[in-house]
Design a protein around this motif. Structure first.
Motif, PDB file in Angstrom:
ATOM      1  N   HIS A  95       0.733  -0.922  -0.132  1.00  0.00           N
ATOM      2  CA  HIS A  95       0.101   0.656  -0.328  1.00  0.00           C
ATOM      3  C   HIS A  95       0.794   1.333   0.104  1.00  0.00           C
ATOM      4  O   HIS A  95       0.772   2.612  -0.946  1.00  0.00           O
ATOM      5  N   TYR A  96       1.294   1.164   0.917  1.00  0.00           N
ATOM      6  CA  TYR A  96       3.066   2.212   1.698  1.00  0.00           C
ATOM      7  C   TYR A  96       3.648   2.825  -0.258  1.00  0.00           C
ATOM      8  O   TYR A  96       4.178   4.184  -0.501  1.00  0.00           O
ATOM      9  N   MET A  97       3.975   1.429  -1.372  1.00  0.00           N
ATOM     10  CA  MET A  97       4.918   1.697  -2.507  1.00  0.00           C
ATOM     11  C   MET A  97       3.390   2.156  -3.007  1.00  0.00           C
ATOM     12  O   MET A  97       4.081   3.284  -4.303  1.00  0.00           O
ATOM     13  N   LYS A  98       2.483   2.349  -3.172  1.00  0.00           N
ATOM     14  CA  LYS A  98       1.348   3.020  -4.549  1.00  0.00           C
ATOM     15  C   LYS A  98       1.401   4.362  -4.631  1.00  0.00           C
ATOM     16  O   LYS A  98       0.584   4.973  -4.059  1.00  0.00           O
ATOM     17  N   HIS A  99       0.996   4.519  -2.187  1.00  0.00           N
ATOM     18  CA  HIS A  99       0.513   5.816  -1.851  1.00  0.00           C
ATOM     19  C   HIS A  99       1.745   6.095  -0.885  1.00  0.00           C
ATOM     20  O   HIS A  99       1.182   5.956   1.194  1.00  0.00           O
ATOM     21  N   PRO A 100       2.167   7.397  -1.158  1.00  0.00           N
ATOM     22  CA  PRO A 100       4.175   7.133   0.008  1.00  0.00           C
ATOM     23  C   PRO A 100       3.300   8.002   0.498  1.00  0.00           C
ATOM     24  O   PRO A 100       2.537   9.359   0.084  1.00  0.00           O
ATOM     25  N   ASN A 101       2.972   8.498   1.684  1.00  0.00           N
ATOM     26  CA  ASN A 101       2.548   9.046   2.916  1.00  0.00           C
ATOM     27  C   ASN A 101       3.413  10.002   3.526  1.00  0.00           C
ATOM     28  O   ASN A 101       4.544   8.840   4.787  1.00  0.00           O
ATOM     29  N   PRO A 102       4.226  11.248   3.371  1.00  0.00           N
ATOM     30  CA  PRO A 102       5.011  11.636   4.167  1.00  0.00           C
ATOM     31  C   PRO A 102       4.808  12.127   5.772  1.00  0.00           C
ATOM     32  O   PRO A 102       5.649  12.441   5.842  1.00  0.00           O
ATOM     33  N   LEU A 103       3.350  12.107   6.011  1.00  0.00           N
ATOM     34  CA  LEU A 103       3.212  11.881   7.412  1.00  0.00           C
ATOM     35  C   LEU A 103       3.895  10.826   8.627  1.00  0.00           C
ATOM     36  O   LEU A 103       2.835  11.223   9.500  1.00  0.00           O
ATOM     37  N   ASN A 104       3.820  10.114   7.904  1.00  0.00           N
ATOM     38  CA  ASN A 104       4.206   8.603   8.248  1.00  0.00           C
ATOM     39  C   ASN A 104       5.721   8.371   8.864  1.00  0.00           C
ATOM     40  O   ASN A 104       6.587   9.015   7.839  1.00  0.00           O
ATOM     41  N   VAL A 105       6.192   7.955   9.781  1.00  0.00           N
ATOM     42  CA  VAL A 105       7.577   7.975   9.922  1.00  0.00           C
ATOM     43  C   VAL A 105       8.068   7.808   8.941  1.00  0.00           C
ATOM     44  O   VAL A 105       9.385   7.256   8.825  1.00  0.00           O
ATOM     45  N   PHE A 106       7.597   6.086   8.864  1.00  0.00           N
ATOM     46  CA  PHE A 106       7.790   5.173   8.140  1.00  0.00           C
ATOM     47  C   PHE A 106       8.929   5.536   6.246  1.00  0.00           C
ATOM     48  O   PHE A 106       9.690   5.562   6.106  1.00  0.00           O
ATOM     49  N   TYR A 107       8.160   7.047   6.342  1.00  0.00           N
ATOM     50  CA  TYR A 107       8.341   7.531   4.552  1.00  0.00           C
ATOM     51  C   TYR A 107       9.925   8.378   5.167  1.00  0.00           C
ATOM     52  O   TYR A 107      10.611   7.667   3.719  1.00  0.00           O
ATOM     53  N   TYR A 108      10.120   8.889   6.070  1.00  0.00           N
ATOM     54  CA  TYR A 108      12.146   9.131   5.205  1.00  0.00           C
ATOM     55  C   TYR A 108      12.755   7.383   5.971  1.00  0.00           C
ATOM     56  O   TYR A 108      14.086   7.759   5.536  1.00  0.00           O
ATOM     57  N   PHE A 109      12.590   6.860   6.732  1.00  0.00           N
ATOM     58  CA  PHE A 109      13.178   5.837   6.657  1.00  0.00           C
ATOM     59  C   PHE A 109      13.004   4.972   5.877  1.00  0.00           C
ATOM     60  O   PHE A 109      14.466   4.269   4.878  1.00  0.00           O
ATOM     61  N   TYR A 110      12.020   4.698   4.800  1.00  0.00           N
ATOM     62  CA  TYR A 110      12.556   3.922   3.779  1.00  0.00           C
ATOM     63  C   TYR A 110      13.108   5.048   2.919  1.00  0.00           C
ATOM     64  O   TYR A 110      13.904   4.478   1.840  1.00  0.00           O
ATOM     65  N   GLY A 111      12.719   6.176   2.533  1.00  0.00           N
ATOM     66  CA  GLY A 111      13.055   7.329   1.768  1.00  0.00           C
ATOM     67  C   GLY A 111      14.498   7.469   1.702  1.00  0.00           C
ATOM     68  O   GLY A 111      15.666   7.672   1.220  1.00  0.00           O
ATOM     69  N   ALA A 112      15.392   7.252   3.043  1.00  0.00           N
ATOM     70  CA  ALA A 112      16.818   7.175   3.304  1.00  0.00           C
ATOM     71  C   ALA A 112      17.238   5.838   2.407  1.00  0.00           C
ATOM     72  O   ALA A 112      18.541   6.025   1.630  1.00  0.00           O
ATOM     73  N   MET A 113      16.653   4.762   2.493  1.00  0.00           N
ATOM     74  CA  MET A 113      17.177   3.360   1.652  1.00  0.00           C
ATOM     75  C   MET A 113      16.953   3.547   0.501  1.00  0.00           C
ATOM     76  O   MET A 113      17.791   2.171   0.139  1.00  0.00           O
ATOM     77  N   ASP A 158      25.489  -1.532  -0.127  1.00  0.00           N
ATOM     78  CA  ASP A 158      26.329  -1.154   0.540  1.00  0.00           C
ATOM     79  C   ASP A 158      25.404   0.663   1.192  1.00  0.00           C
ATOM     80  O   ASP A 158      25.447   1.926   0.750  1.00  0.00           O
ATOM     81  N   PHE A 159      24.439   0.336   1.501  1.00  0.00           N
ATOM     82  CA  PHE A 159      23.573   1.640   2.054  1.00  0.00           C
ATOM     83  C   PHE A 159      24.265   2.394   3.373  1.00  0.00           C
ATOM     84  O   PHE A 159      24.875   1.097   4.302  1.00  0.00           O
ATOM     85  N   VAL A 160      24.712   3.903   3.113  1.00  0.00           N
ATOM     86  CA  VAL A 160      25.221   4.436   4.246  1.00  0.00           C
ATOM     87  C   VAL A 160      23.621   5.049   5.069  1.00  0.00           C
ATOM     88  O   VAL A 160      23.530   5.815   4.547  1.00  0.00           O
ATOM     89  N   LEU A 161      24.371   5.015   5.752  1.00  0.00           N
ATOM     90  CA  LEU A 161      23.590   6.207   6.990  1.00  0.00           C
ATOM     91  C   LEU A 161      24.267   7.626   6.581  1.00  0.00           C
ATOM     92  O   LEU A 161      24.567   8.459   7.128  1.00  0.00           O
ATOM     93  N   ASP A 162      22.693   8.764   6.433  1.00  0.00           N
ATOM     94  CA  ASP A 162      23.095   9.602   6.059  1.00  0.00           C
ATOM     95  C   ASP A 162      22.594  10.472   7.266  1.00  0.00           C
ATOM     96  O   ASP A 162      21.928  10.563   8.614  1.00  0.00           O
TER      97      ASP A 162
END
Length: 184
Positions: free
Chosen positions: A95-113, A133-137
């Protein structure tokens, strides 16, 4: 729904008051609960450069296609053992992949990956899952309120309603800082 947004913004303002944030990944572990469903072929940290550590995960999915995936994302702080801290969020990935929600905290973590992972499309998933090679920003943590200390990110993967595996990612935030030592 307004409370999580306000808490993230308020926490971001508090972190700005703490100053410069430096992160360091220290360990990663992958646990599969059903070896007939998936196998973790790679689960390790690699040194990419001086002070740059990248996480690599390769999960081979043995029963394709995967049509329903949920992710439970929790943060634990190390005090005397690891204790729940701040977030425990479950998101329906399809569901998230179809409808990304920037109000959900998951948005920030998935966006980083997102630049490092090959799951960047809607379901079904018909291939192995690879994080390379996921580097923490460090700037990512300017938006998320994590004070100085050691943390564990626990990522549970639930597919077709069954808990399939867990990824444990360990990191330090400003642990090596000493206010008495100034670089000159």
């Amino acid at each position: 729904m307004r409370f999580p947004v306000i808490s993230v913004l308020l926490a971001g303002a508090l972190m700005a008051a703490f100053g410069d944030i430096r992160t360091r990944q220290t360990n990663i572990k992958c646990v599969t609960r059903d070896p007939s469903y998936a196998k973790a072929l790679v689960c390790r940290l690699n040194v990419l450069g001086r002070g740059i550590i990248g996480a690599n995960v390769h999960v081979k999915l043995l029963k394709l296609p995967v049509r329903k995936v949920s992710i439970n994302f929790s943060i634990f702080q190390k005090l005397s053992g690891y204790h729940p801290f701040l977030f425990n969020v479950t998101a329906d990935l399809c569901h998230y992949m179809k409808h990304p929600n920037p109000l959900n905290v998951f948005y920030y973590f998935y966006g980083a990956m997102l630049p490092f992972i090959n799951v960047n499309h809607t379901c079904p998933i018909n291939h192995d899952v690879i994080l390379k090679d996921f580097v923490l920003d460090d700037q990512m943590f300017a938006k998320v309120p994590l004070p100085k200390g050691s943390y564990m990110f626990e990522i549970k993967i639930i597919s077709e309603g069954v808990w399939r595996g867990t990824i444990y990612s360990y990191l330090d935030i400003n642990v090596d800082d000493n206010p008495r030592i100034k670089s000159g």
